[in-house]
Design an enzyme around this catalytic site. Structure first.
Site, PDB file in Angstrom:
ATOM      1  N   CYS A 354      64.840 -64.672  81.974  1.00 48.50           N
ATOM      2  CA  CYS A 354      65.085 -64.986  83.382  1.00 48.50           C
ATOM      3  C   CYS A 354      63.941 -64.469  84.257  1.00 48.50           C
ATOM      4  O   CYS A 354      62.818 -64.954  84.142  1.00 48.50           O
ATOM      5  CB  CYS A 354      66.448 -64.464  83.818  1.00 48.50           C
ATOM      6  SG  CYS A 354      67.055 -65.274  85.325  1.00 48.50           S
ATOM      7  N   HIS A 438      70.343 -66.265  79.730  1.00 45.41           N
ATOM      8  CA  HIS A 438      71.004 -65.010  79.386  1.00 45.41           C
ATOM      9  C   HIS A 438      71.977 -65.260  78.238  1.00 45.41           C
ATOM     10  O   HIS A 438      72.485 -66.368  78.071  1.00 45.41           O
ATOM     11  CB  HIS A 438      71.794 -64.467  80.581  1.00 45.41           C
ATOM     12  CG  HIS A 438      70.962 -64.094  81.757  1.00 45.41           C
ATOM     13  ND1 HIS A 438      70.136 -62.999  81.768  1.00 45.41           N
ATOM     14  CD2 HIS A 438      70.838 -64.666  82.993  1.00 45.41           C
ATOM     15  CE1 HIS A 438      69.546 -62.909  82.940  1.00 45.41           C
ATOM     16  NE2 HIS A 438      69.946 -63.906  83.703  1.00 45.41           N
TER      17      HIS A 438
END
Length: 514
Positions: A354, A438
């Site tokens: 991310c 994630h």
């Protein structure tokens, strides 16, 4: 309408999340249809539900404990700090803007979220929060609510939507959890109760002692004296339990890493261990991404903030962050950026997730999160990132290294991948990997293939265990929480509270709220 209970705490990190999850698992094992609830959460550790709503990972974990699918109803307000003074406000799973702490707690409005929050005052959210709680209570037999911080934060009581504010409005009985490992638990119980108004005190049914070590008979005289002083029951004395692997809000010492560090772990399958260093960037989000690595026998995970700590690492993870540009500056200031560049040049593994993926790219255009404009990235991946006003919230499924992968996305940055080998939604160049996903390492087959590749690139004779199941380990931890409640709490009394509400005739403890 189903029964309910609010688990409050004498402090933050007293064990509210653990006790709430344990009660949910204990109840569902008894055949009770139960759901968790937290009116307002402040955390950078979040999750995306199947309908695309962002909620705290603690509530997602509690939903798993209750064996139900998590929804936005379970955490209607989520605050994601961007600094010491402001947070992004997520309402019913969707961001509505940034708001200063002063604006949120009720004095002046914030820069962008005030209109969505009815002028920026937190009490404007009490109605929507109570509506969510009521909807859950019409669907489930019981709703176990988690408070935040302490109910005795008298400076915030007027605008409270997570502790006594919802307890009073919904007539919920309250049990206060105290961490005896910190000391002063009796004073904390008494003082917490005595700082509440008479109307709030009437809902505080009693207490739970958490993290007790030693002979419980030595504690019993204090419990009796506390009952004499307050007229309230102690509903459980929970022993200190090592290695409880659960997702809390922001505490790095919890989750699966605690399990590996504090428990007896199987030895490595191969000849070597694999060392993983996680850069402890500012405003780190979803640090639980590395829990699945720590669950593998022979994988050692540590959080680092100095370049020399990367030297002996076989894999460096640059995790997610709420401040990508700030994290990039931090890496450069501390010399970590230069060490990451050396690793990439030497073909030593680096994984960016991310925000960590974004800063490994060539260029960042950010007029949204940091408002820094054009910023040069580390240049380790052929990626250009532009921050969009709308947040991406998704639950993608894909394939990498020949294995199925599931994950979730929470980001404003939009990545344009200009080259390299495709890797999930990101890319890979040599030993440098980057993705917005994630939770991908919780996919067991993919995690094993990834660790095999890392071991080859690092020159380690490490072999992943063939049978490690992250999902099974998580279920075992949730069952341990249920066992703690079943074996060490007064479950009959808890059931009466949930079904019948606060006991009548609880005495007032002076002085009460100012």
């Amino acid at each position: 309408m189903g029964g309910g209970l609010l688990i409050a705490g004498t402090t933050s990190d007293a064990g509210k999340s653990v006790v709430t999850a344990g009660i949910c698992r204990w109840l569902v094992r008894r055949g009770v249809k139960v759901a968790p609830f937290k009116g307002q959460n402040m955390s950078l550790n979040s999750f995306v539900t199947r309908e695309g709503a962002e909620i705290g990972r603690a509530q997602a974990m509690q939903a798993q404990a209750a064996r139900v699918e998590p929804t936005a109803l379970m955490n209607p307000v989520l605050l994601k700090p961007g600094s010491d003074r402001s947070s992004q406000v997520v309402l019913m799973g969707r961001p509505v803007g940034e708001l200063s702490a002063r604006g949120f707690f009720g004095t002046s409005g914030g820069p962008s979220a005030g209109k969505a929050l009815g002028g920026g005052r937190r009490e404007a959210l009490l109605g929507p929060v109570l509506d969510c709680l009521a909807e859950l209570r019409t669907t489930y037999d019981a709703v176990i609510c988690e408070g935040a911080g302490s109910p005795a934060e008298i400076n915030l009581r007027r605008t409270d939507i997570v502790n006594m504010g919802i307890a009073r409005a919904a007539r919920l009985p309250v049990v206060v959890v105290g961490d005896i490992d910190r000391g002063g638990v009796f004073a904390s119980f008494f003082g917490t109760t005595a700082l509440l108004s008479p109307e709030d005190q009437a809902l505080v049914a009693g207490y739970v002692v958490n993290k007790f070590r030693g002979d419980v008979t030595l504690l019993e005289p204090g419990i009796e004296m506390l009952r004499g002083l307050t007229g309230r029951h102690t509903y459980g004395i929970l022993p200190y339990a090592h290695g409880l692997g659960i997702d809390e809000e922001d505490g790095l010492r919890v989750s699966m890493r605690g399990t590996v560090r504090e428990s007896v772990v199987a030895p490595p399958v191969g000849e070597d261990v694999l060392r993983v260093a996680v850069c402890a960037v500012p405003l780190m989000s979803n640090f639980t991404d590395v829990d699945a690595l720590a669950a593998e026998p022979g994988v050692v995970v540590r959080f680092v903030d100095r370049p020399e700590e990367l030297t002996d690492a076989d894999l460096v993870v640059v995790p997610g962050t709420r401040g990508t540009v700030r994290a990039l500056e931090w890496l450069r200031e501390r010399g970590l950026a230069a060490e990451l560049a050396r690793r990439a040049a030497d073909g030593r593994p680096v994984l960016g997730i991310c925000g960590g993926f974004q800063l490994l790219g060539e260029h960042i255009e950010d007029d949204v999160e940091s408002k820094a404009g054009s910023v040069a990235g580390l240049g380790l991946l052929p990626v250009r990132v532009r921050f969009a006003a709308e947040k991406t919230l998704a639950r993608p499924v894909g394939e990498a290294l020949g294995e199925r992968v599931e994950g979730y996305e929470i980001h404003h940055g939009v990545a344009e991948v200009l080259g390299g080998e495709a890797f999930l939604d990101g890319c890979r160049v040599g030993s440098v990997w980057g993705t917005h996903w994630h939770g991908s390492l919780e996919s067991d087959g993919f995690r094993r293939r990834f660790l095999e590749q890392v071991a080859r690139d690092a020159g380690r004779r490490f072999v992943p265990a063939p049978d490690t199941s992250f999902g099974v380990l998580r279920e075992e931890q949730l069952d341990r929480l249920g066992d703690l409640i079943e074996e060490h709490a007064d479950t009959d009394a808890l059931l009466r509270l949930i079904e019948q509400g606060p006991p009548a005739g609880l005495p007032f403890i002076p002085p009460g709220a100012p």
